[in-house]
Every structure is written in structure tokens, then in C-alpha cells.
Scaffold this motif. Structure first.
Motif, PDB file in Angstrom:
ATOM      1  N   PHE A 251     -46.263  -8.879 -14.162  1.00 29.48           N
ATOM      2  CA  PHE A 251     -47.070 -10.060 -14.485  1.00 29.48           C
ATOM      3  C   PHE A 251     -46.720 -10.619 -15.856  1.00 29.48           C
ATOM      4  CE2 PHE A 251     -49.604  -8.939 -10.879  1.00 29.48           C
ATOM      5  CZ  PHE A 251     -50.026 -10.172 -10.418  1.00 29.48           C
ATOM      6  N   LEU A 252     -46.595  -9.724 -16.824  1.00 29.40           N
ATOM      7  CA  LEU A 252     -46.260 -10.184 -18.172  1.00 29.40           C
ATOM      8  C   LEU A 252     -44.947 -10.957 -18.157  1.00 29.40           C
ATOM      9  CD1 LEU A 252     -46.980  -7.369 -20.795  1.00 29.40           C
ATOM     10  CD2 LEU A 252     -48.143  -9.546 -20.505  1.00 29.40           C
ATOM     11  N   LEU A 253     -43.984 -10.406 -17.452  1.00 27.38           N
ATOM     12  CA  LEU A 253     -42.663 -11.026 -17.395  1.00 27.38           C
ATOM     13  C   LEU A 253     -42.757 -12.397 -16.728  1.00 27.38           C
ATOM     14  CD1 LEU A 253     -39.950 -10.014 -18.359  1.00 27.38           C
ATOM     15  CD2 LEU A 253     -39.517  -9.112 -16.090  1.00 27.38           C
ATOM     16  N   GLY A 254     -43.489 -12.468 -15.649  1.00 29.96           N
ATOM     17  CA  GLY A 254     -43.643 -13.731 -14.937  1.00 29.96           C
ATOM     18  C   GLY A 254     -44.289 -14.799 -15.815  1.00 29.96           C
ATOM     19  N   VAL A 255     -45.255 -14.390 -16.603  1.00 33.48           N
ATOM     20  CA  VAL A 255     -45.981 -15.361 -17.421  1.00 33.48           C
ATOM     21  C   VAL A 255     -45.186 -15.744 -18.672  1.00 33.48           C
ATOM     22  CG1 VAL A 255     -48.073 -15.744 -18.790  1.00 33.48           C
ATOM     23  CG2 VAL A 255     -48.218 -14.561 -16.607  1.00 33.48           C
ATOM     24  N   LEU A 256     -44.553 -14.758 -19.284  1.00 32.62           N
ATOM     25  CA  LEU A 256     -44.015 -14.985 -20.626  1.00 32.62           C
ATOM     26  C   LEU A 256     -42.521 -15.243 -20.709  1.00 32.62           C
ATOM     27  CD1 LEU A 256     -46.010 -12.211 -22.529  1.00 32.62           C
ATOM     28  CD2 LEU A 256     -46.514 -14.655 -22.456  1.00 32.62           C
ATOM     29  N   ARG A 257     -41.805 -15.042 -19.608  1.00 31.49           N
ATOM     30  CA  ARG A 257     -40.340 -15.005 -19.743  1.00 31.49           C
ATOM     31  C   ARG A 257     -39.736 -16.256 -20.370  1.00 31.49           C
ATOM     32  NH1 ARG A 257     -37.222 -16.388 -14.709  1.00 31.49           N
ATOM     33  NH2 ARG A 257     -38.374 -18.080 -13.780  1.00 31.49           N
ATOM     34  N   LYS A 258     -40.288 -17.433 -20.069  1.00 32.88           N
ATOM     35  CA  LYS A 258     -39.694 -18.654 -20.618  1.00 32.88           C
ATOM     36  C   LYS A 258     -40.218 -18.978 -22.013  1.00 32.88           C
ATOM     37  CE  LYS A 258     -36.995 -19.777 -17.260  1.00 32.88           C
ATOM     38  NZ  LYS A 258     -35.529 -19.737 -17.449  1.00 32.88           N
TER      39      LYS A 258
ATOM     40  N   ILE B  81     -31.438 -22.557 -21.778  1.00 33.25           N
ATOM     41  CA  ILE B  81     -32.084 -21.576 -22.650  1.00 33.25           C
ATOM     42  C   ILE B  81     -33.573 -21.882 -22.761  1.00 33.25           C
ATOM     43  CG2 ILE B  81     -32.195 -20.723 -25.026  1.00 33.25           C
ATOM     44  CD1 ILE B  81     -29.192 -21.239 -25.190  1.00 33.25           C
ATOM     45  N   MET B  82     -33.896 -23.179 -22.772  1.00 32.81           N
ATOM     46  CA  MET B  82     -35.301 -23.569 -22.821  1.00 32.81           C
ATOM     47  C   MET B  82     -35.564 -24.546 -21.693  1.00 32.81           C
ATOM     48  SD  MET B  82     -35.686 -24.134 -26.924  1.00 32.81           S
ATOM     49  CE  MET B  82     -34.617 -25.525 -26.964  1.00 32.81           C
ATOM     50  N   GLU B  83     -36.780 -24.499 -21.171  1.00 33.51           N
ATOM     51  CA  GLU B  83     -37.147 -25.460 -20.138  1.00 33.51           C
ATOM     52  C   GLU B  83     -37.865 -26.627 -20.775  1.00 33.51           C
ATOM     53  OE1 GLU B  83     -39.481 -23.280 -17.341  1.00 33.51           O
ATOM     54  OE2 GLU B  83     -37.722 -22.773 -16.127  1.00 33.51           O
ATOM     55  N   PRO B  84     -37.663 -27.844 -20.244  1.00 35.61           N
ATOM     56  CA  PRO B  84     -38.404 -28.974 -20.791  1.00 35.61           C
ATOM     57  C   PRO B  84     -39.903 -28.764 -20.598  1.00 35.61           C
ATOM     58  CG  PRO B  84     -37.165 -29.634 -18.830  1.00 35.61           C
ATOM     59  CD  PRO B  84     -36.762 -28.241 -19.164  1.00 35.61           C
ATOM     60  N   THR B  85     -40.681 -29.207 -21.574  1.00 40.92           N
ATOM     61  CA  THR B  85     -42.130 -29.074 -21.412  1.00 40.92           C
ATOM     62  C   THR B  85     -42.708 -30.283 -20.679  1.00 40.92           C
ATOM     63  OG1 THR B  85     -42.231 -29.764 -23.730  1.00 40.92           O
ATOM     64  CG2 THR B  85     -42.658 -27.459 -23.270  1.00 40.92           C
ATOM     65  N   SER B  86     -41.910 -31.342 -20.543  1.00 39.91           N
ATOM     66  CA  SER B  86     -42.332 -32.451 -19.683  1.00 39.91           C
ATOM     67  C   SER B  86     -41.084 -33.124 -19.122  1.00 39.91           C
ATOM     68  CB  SER B  86     -43.176 -33.449 -20.478  1.00 39.91           C
ATOM     69  OG  SER B  86     -42.406 -33.983 -21.534  1.00 39.91           O
ATOM     70  N   GLY B  87     -41.274 -33.907 -18.066  1.00 41.28           N
ATOM     71  CA  GLY B  87     -40.145 -34.594 -17.460  1.00 41.28           C
ATOM     72  C   GLY B  87     -39.340 -33.683 -16.550  1.00 41.28           C
ATOM     73  N   THR B  88     -38.299 -34.236 -15.958  1.00 48.52           N
ATOM     74  CA  THR B  88     -37.481 -33.424 -15.057  1.00 48.52           C
ATOM     75  C   THR B  88     -36.018 -33.520 -15.452  1.00 48.52           C
ATOM     76  OG1 THR B  88     -37.322 -35.289 -13.541  1.00 48.52           O
ATOM     77  CG2 THR B  88     -38.985 -33.606 -13.044  1.00 48.52           C
ATOM     78  N   LEU B  89     -35.354 -32.393 -15.236  1.00 45.66           N
ATOM     79  CA  LEU B  89     -33.957 -32.293 -15.611  1.00 45.66           C
ATOM     80  C   LEU B  89     -33.235 -31.665 -14.441  1.00 45.66           C
ATOM     81  CD1 LEU B  89     -31.957 -32.462 -18.016  1.00 45.66           C
ATOM     82  CD2 LEU B  89     -32.618 -30.135 -18.593  1.00 45.66           C
ATOM     83  N   SER B  90     -32.209 -32.323 -13.919  1.00 50.22           N
ATOM     84  CA  SER B  90     -31.441 -31.653 -12.868  1.00 50.22           C
ATOM     85  C   SER B  90     -29.968 -31.662 -13.223  1.00 50.22           C
ATOM     86  CB  SER B  90     -31.708 -32.297 -11.504  1.00 50.22           C
ATOM     87  OG  SER B  90     -31.183 -33.589 -11.489  1.00 50.22           O
ATOM     88  N   ILE B  91     -29.384 -30.499 -13.062  1.00 52.09           N
ATOM     89  CA  ILE B  91     -28.001 -30.302 -13.475  1.00 52.09           C
ATOM     90  C   ILE B  91     -27.252 -29.660 -12.334  1.00 52.09           C
ATOM     91  CG2 ILE B  91     -26.516 -28.950 -15.007  1.00 52.09           C
ATOM     92  CD1 ILE B  91     -28.719 -29.245 -17.116  1.00 52.09           C
ATOM     93  N   SER B  92     -26.130 -30.236 -11.938  1.00 55.86           N
ATOM     94  CA  SER B  92     -25.297 -29.505 -10.986  1.00 55.86           C
ATOM     95  C   SER B  92     -23.914 -29.319 -11.581  1.00 55.86           C
ATOM     96  CB  SER B  92     -25.257 -30.214  -9.634  1.00 55.86           C
ATOM     97  OG  SER B  92     -24.843 -31.538  -9.789  1.00 55.86           O
ATOM     98  N   GLY B  93     -23.467 -28.087 -11.528  1.00 57.99           N
ATOM     99  CA  GLY B  93     -22.189 -27.737 -12.135  1.00 57.99           C
ATOM    100  C   GLY B  93     -22.332 -26.466 -12.944  1.00 57.99           C
ATOM    101  N   ARG B  94     -21.220 -25.770 -13.120  1.00 58.35           N
ATOM    102  CA  ARG B  94     -21.212 -24.541 -13.898  1.00 58.35           C
ATOM    103  C   ARG B  94     -21.194 -24.892 -15.378  1.00 58.35           C
ATOM    104  NH1 ARG B  94     -16.775 -22.002 -14.352  1.00 58.35           N
ATOM    105  NH2 ARG B  94     -15.798 -23.338 -12.819  1.00 58.35           N
ATOM    106  N   VAL B  95     -22.157 -24.442 -16.133  1.00 55.51           N
ATOM    107  CA  VAL B  95     -22.286 -24.860 -17.529  1.00 55.51           C
ATOM    108  C   VAL B  95     -21.819 -23.757 -18.473  1.00 55.51           C
ATOM    109  CG1 VAL B  95     -23.841 -25.842 -19.239  1.00 55.51           C
ATOM    110  CG2 VAL B  95     -24.365 -26.065 -16.817  1.00 55.51           C
ATOM    111  N   ASP B  96     -21.076 -24.134 -19.489  1.00 54.44           N
ATOM    112  CA  ASP B  96     -20.828 -23.190 -20.575  1.00 54.44           C
ATOM    113  C   ASP B  96     -21.120 -23.913 -21.877  1.00 54.44           C
ATOM    114  OD1 ASP B  96     -20.191 -20.973 -22.031  1.00 54.44           O
ATOM    115  OD2 ASP B  96     -18.358 -20.565 -20.937  1.00 54.44           O
TER     116      ASP B  96
END
Ligand SMILES: Nc1ncnc2c1ncn2[C@@H]1O[C@H](COP(=O)(O)OP(=O)(O)OP(=O)(O)O)[C@@H](O)[C@H]1O
Ligand SMILES: [Mg+2]
Lengths: 264, 241
Positions: A251-258, B81-96
Motif C-alpha cells: 500500500f505504501l508503495l502504491g500511494v507514495l511511489r510517484k 521521472i515525474m508525472e504532471p500534476t495536471s494536464g495530459t502527456l502522451s509519448i510514444s517512442g523509446r526515450v533516453d
């Protein structure tokens, strides 16, 4: 965040963590290498350290002690305790130590957890060699006794990733946690029946004995060696504790991972 | 599936768990950084807000903006590494990606070992790593230093190694953050050529830099960020010097 998202996140995290095993195997070897690169004895220090510790305990507390086969009792208890306490102590700062990778790559967090679990197992195997030598010398356990003791160790190893996950996540989010655990671990060495035994007198000591989860993890390895019996109740208890730890870690992992990337 | 990046009204807000220490500031002159809001223990920085753009195969995007405008944040979001906190982002392709050169390298390990580790982290197989190794070493021109610990490298040497690793197994999308300045002129030229080749093979490059000349040379589009918002997103007019 819905429960479904949490569960899905945790499954994804753990599954991809396991899939990336070449990464954590390589990183674990690298860390062990880093630790011993400049030393002459290398990982032999781990064995030596264990011998010194066990020797000191036996000498200091062994004087007119009533516990049956005291040196083996202490040496086994100490081995299990060191294995677990070291895992906890290194787990707490894990994500902060890996901040470089966490902020620079997209590896699942569970990769770092497994890396540390594997590192703990490798280090444990080195000091374990010392423990085996001591046991051969002190008790000459039968094959059956060895098998039972190793089953106990296997239960501990199975719980390791969950325990590391929990402590690492708490450590990442609460900087104070590091001081709390390092103090508790230090005190825990004396509150855990490594060199003492409960008195059946219903006093504080017996409570410490029974309600301290470490007692039971020590017992599942120690009892087979000392008395030759399989500690069924303790094994079940430890499996229960491990299952609980896994659910909590999940649960912790699911909630906090990001969120970890924002706090390390 | 073709390579593409689609960002729709993307935002990212950093939460600051501990109080931020900030020098007294003059609001009128505040040019750098995102927007700070909240107080006490619940402060946050809106590093990106309402960012929309689309890129397709062959695009080389230059990200520009003053310090703290949100370039690195955007790249990290594109990398995952981080997810957007709002909006949508879609990426197709292998990223480095190539961020701060020291991110993701182990100082104690040799260059060769670091290549292996990077490869594993990027999800390459042992065989792919073995096959790519000679080419990576050759492209980096590190010579005998490849068997020295990474910590003994200069900034430029580290940049060479990082770039070679990231580009040898041609990623479909390559993200770069202000790293290339560390390489010398010869290596920059070589790197520029490789980036062109990469986009020639239907890839995408996103490069954040304060170096206008570099952006001019490498990119065909530019995204100007100001305090986390898109100020301009347009094809780059090539200035003839
Ligand atoms: N880990 C963090 N926690 C809180 N705020 C952050 C964090 N990282 C960046 N920020 C904030 O986000 C905003 C954007 O930062 P970012 O690093 O993306 O800028 P940048 O455009 O790359 O700047 P530079 O040109 O200096 O590299 C800034 O206001 C910065 O203070
Ligand atoms: Mg930046």
C-alpha cells in the motif's frame, strides 16, 4: 487516488522491479565492491566483525550463565539480529542515498529495494560463513537442525524486501525517522533476547520477550540449533508478521511511489 | 507506431515540505523561477503551467528560458521521472535522456563498468551492451581512461561518456539538458552530427540550453518558457550569420 490506482501502481512497481533484476544484481555487487574496494581483507572484514562481536558477548555475558549452550545461543541470536538491524539501518536512508539515480533515471523504486535486499543477503552470507563455522565448532548440528535453521533464515529473507520498502519510504518522507530508528536499533540490541532469556515471571522482561517481534525471528533460527526442535508457533507468527509487512509495503508503495522523487 | 510527443495543458507543481528560505524579493523584477505560493509548511512552486505542444518525427526542439523557467522540469517530465500534476502527456517512442552529467553514474566504478550499468538501467540486454561497448568507447575517445574510475574524469570527459552511451543504441527520443557545453569544440561538432543523424532516422531531440548558437545550429523548433508558461512555440527561423 482511488484504491484501484493504488493497487495497480503497487503491482506495476513490484512487477517491473522484479523484471529489472539484472540492474539490482549489478548494483548490489557494485555497492559491496565500493565498500571493500580499498581494504586489504575485503569482505572478510564482515566475518571478522561478526567473530569479534560474538566473542565479546560470550566473554562479557557468559560468566556463570544458566542458559543452555550459551555461546551458541548468543552467536546465533547475534547473527540474526545483526542481519535484520543492518537491513533496517541501511533501509532508512536508502532513497536519499540513491537520489542521484532517482532524479536521473526512471528505474522503479523497487529496484533499489531489491538491490539493498540482495546486498544484505550477500553480506549476510559472508558473516553467515562465520556463524556456520562457530556452530560446527560449538554444537555440531545435525542435518535436520541445519535445514530447520535455514528454513527460519529463508522466512527472514522473504520478509526483507517488504521491511526495506517500509523503512525506506518512511525514511524518505520523515527525516527524523532516521534518528528514531538508529536509536531504537541500538536500544533494541538489549531489549531483544540476544543474550538473555525470559523468566516466566510475568514481569517486564517477559513482556519484552513476547511482544518484541525480533524475539520470534531470532527464535526460528536459534531454536532448531539449540534444542533441535522446530518452533512451529514462532514460524507461523513470523510468517504472519511478514505477510502483514508485505501488505503494508504494498500500500505504501502504491500511494507514495510517484512522490518520492519530490522529497529526496 | 510513429514517434511523437503530445503535451496538452501540462502543469507541474512542486510541493515544498519544509519552509523555503528565500531572500527578500522585489515582485516587479522577479524574472527567474516559477510561481511560489502558499505559506508555512505548505508551500509549492508552480514550475510549469498550461504547457501545450506537439512534436513529431524529425523534430529538434530547443527549450529556452531564464534560470528556473522550467526547462529541466519539463525534460524530467518527458522522461517519466515525474508525472504532471495536471494536464495530459502522451509519448510514444523509446526515450533516453542526458541530464546533469553526474546523475546516474557511479563515481567509484570505471567508465566501462558505468557503461554496463547505464545499459542495464536503460533496459538493454547483456548482448546489446557487449555489442555496443566498442562503439561507445570509440565515440567517446576516452582511450585508456575508460578503465579508470568515473570520478577521475573531467567534466568534458564525463559528458563525452554520457553522450556516447545515450546515443549509441539510437533512442527514438533524446532529451538533453545543458550538458554539451562541457565538451570541447571537436566533440560538440561530432555530437551535433550524431543528433542530426538521429532525427534523420525519424527521431525527436529536445535540447534545453542557454546557448543560442547551439540551439540555432541543432534545432528546427523552439519553445520559450517564462515562469513555467509557454511564451512562444514556433519553427526556428535560421539566422544567417
Ligand atoms: N526539487 C524541487 N523542489 C521545489 N522546486 C523546484 C525543484 N526543482 C525545481 N524547482 C523549481 O521549479 C522551477 C523550475 O525549475 P527548473 O529546474 O525546471 O528550471 P530551469 O529552466 O531548468 O532552470 P536553469 O536554466 O537554471 O537550469 C524553479 O522555480 C525551481 O525553483
Ligand atoms: Mg535546468
Amino acid at each position: 487516488m482511488t484504491l484501484k490506482e493504488v493497487l495497480k501502481g503497487a503491482v506495476e512497481e513490484i512487477a517491473s522491479g522484479f523484471r529489472r533484476y539484472p540492474v539490482w544484481v549489478a548494483l548490489a555487487h557494485e555497492s559491496i565492491g565500493d565498500q571493500h574496494r580499498r581494504t586489504t581483507l575485503g569482505p572478510l572484514w564482515l566475518v571478522l566483525n561478526y567473530f569479534l562481536f560474538a566473542g565479546a558477548f560470550v566473554v562479557v555475558f557468559g560468566h556463570r550463565n544458566e542458559i543452555e549452550n550459551f555461546p551458541a545461543y548468543v552467536a546465533t541470536g547475534l547473527y540474526v539480529w545483526l542481519l535484520m538491524s543492518e537491513a533496517i539501518n541501511t533501509a532508512v536512508p536508502l532513497f536519499r542515498r540513491e537520489a542521484n539515480y532517482i532524479k536521473g533515471t526512471t528505474l522503479p523504486l523497487f529496484v533499489y529495494v531489491m538491490r539493498l535486499a540482495m546486498q544484505t543477503v550477500i553480506r549476510g552470507a559472508y558473516s553467515g560463513a562465520g556463524w556456520i563455522v562457530l556452530m560446527l565448532f560449538l554444537v555440531q548440528p545435525s542435518l535436520e537442525q541445519w535445514l530447520m535453521a535455514f528454513a527460519g533464515l529463508a522466512v527472514i529473507v522473504l520478509a526483507l524486501p517488504a521491511v526495506i520498502t517500509i523503512f525506506a519510504l518512511l525514511g524518505a518522507f520523515f527525516p527524523d525517522f532516521e534518528f528514531i530508528t538508529s536509536n531504537l536499533v541500538r536500544v533494541g540490541m538489549f531489549l531483544t533476547p540476544i543474550f538473555w532469556i525470559h523468566g516466566n515471571d510475568g514481569g517486564l522482561r517477559q513482556m519484552l520477550y513476547e511482544y518484541n517481534p525480533f524475539t520470534h525471528f531470532l527464535a526460528i533460527v536459534r531454536q532448531p540449533i539449540i534444542s533441535g526442535e522446530l518452533p512451529v508457533m514462532e514460524l507461523l507468527l513470523c510468517l504472519g508478521i511478514s505477510a502483514f509487512a508485505w501488505v503494508f509495503a504494498f500500500f505504501l508503495l502504491g500511494v507514495l511511489r510517484k512522490k518520492v522523487v519530490f522529497v529526496v | 507506431m510513429t514517434v511523437s510527443i503530445k503535451a496538452h495543458s501540462v502543469g507541474l507543481r512542486y510541493r515544498i515540505l519544509r519552509p523555503l528560505t528565500l531572500r527578500p524579493k522585489d515582485k516587479r523584477l522577479l524574472k527567474t523561477g516559477g510561481t511560489i505560493s502558499g505559506s508555512g509548511r505548505r508551500q509549492h512552486v508552480q514550475a510549469l503551467e498550461d504547457v501545450s505542444f506537439e512534436l513529431s518525427a524529425g523534430d529538434r526542439l530547443g527549450l529556452v528560458g531564464s534560470n528556473g523557467a522550467g526547462k529541466t522540469t519539463l525534460l524530467k517530465m518527458l522522461y517519466g521521472i515525474m508525472e504532471p500534476t495536471s494536464g495530459t502527456l502522451s509519448i510514444s517512442g523509446r526515450v533516453d535522456a542526458l541530464f546533469n552529467i553526474n546523475l546516474g553514474f557511479r563515481p567509484e566504478a570505471t567508465g566501462r563498468r558505468n557503461i554496463e550499468l547505464r545499459g542495464l538501467i536503460n533496459g538493454w540486454t547483456r548482448r546489446q551492451i557487449e555489442e555496443a561497448m566498442p562503439e561507445i568507447i570509440e565515440f567517446s575517445e576516452l582511450g585508456d581512461f575508460i578503465d579508470m574510475p568515473f570520478k577521475s574524469y573531467s567534466q568534458g570527459m564525463a559528458a563525452r561518456l554520457a553522450f556516447s552511451v545515450a546515443t549509441t543504441l539510437t533512442p527514438e527520443i533524446l532529451l538533453m539538458d545543458e550538458w554539451i557545453g562541457a565538451g570541447d569544440a571537436a566533440f560538440q561538432k561530432k555530437a551535433g552530427e550524431r543528433m542530426n543523424a538521429l532525427t534523420g532516422q525519424a527521431g525527436i531531440v529536445v535540447l534545453a540550453s542557454h546557448n543560442d548558437k547551439l540551439i540555432q545550429r541543432v534545432c528546427n523548433k523552439v519553445l520559450v518558457l517564462e515562469k513555467g508558461r509557454v511564451k512562444k512555440f514556433a519553427p526556428l527561423e535560421k539566422k544567417r550569420a
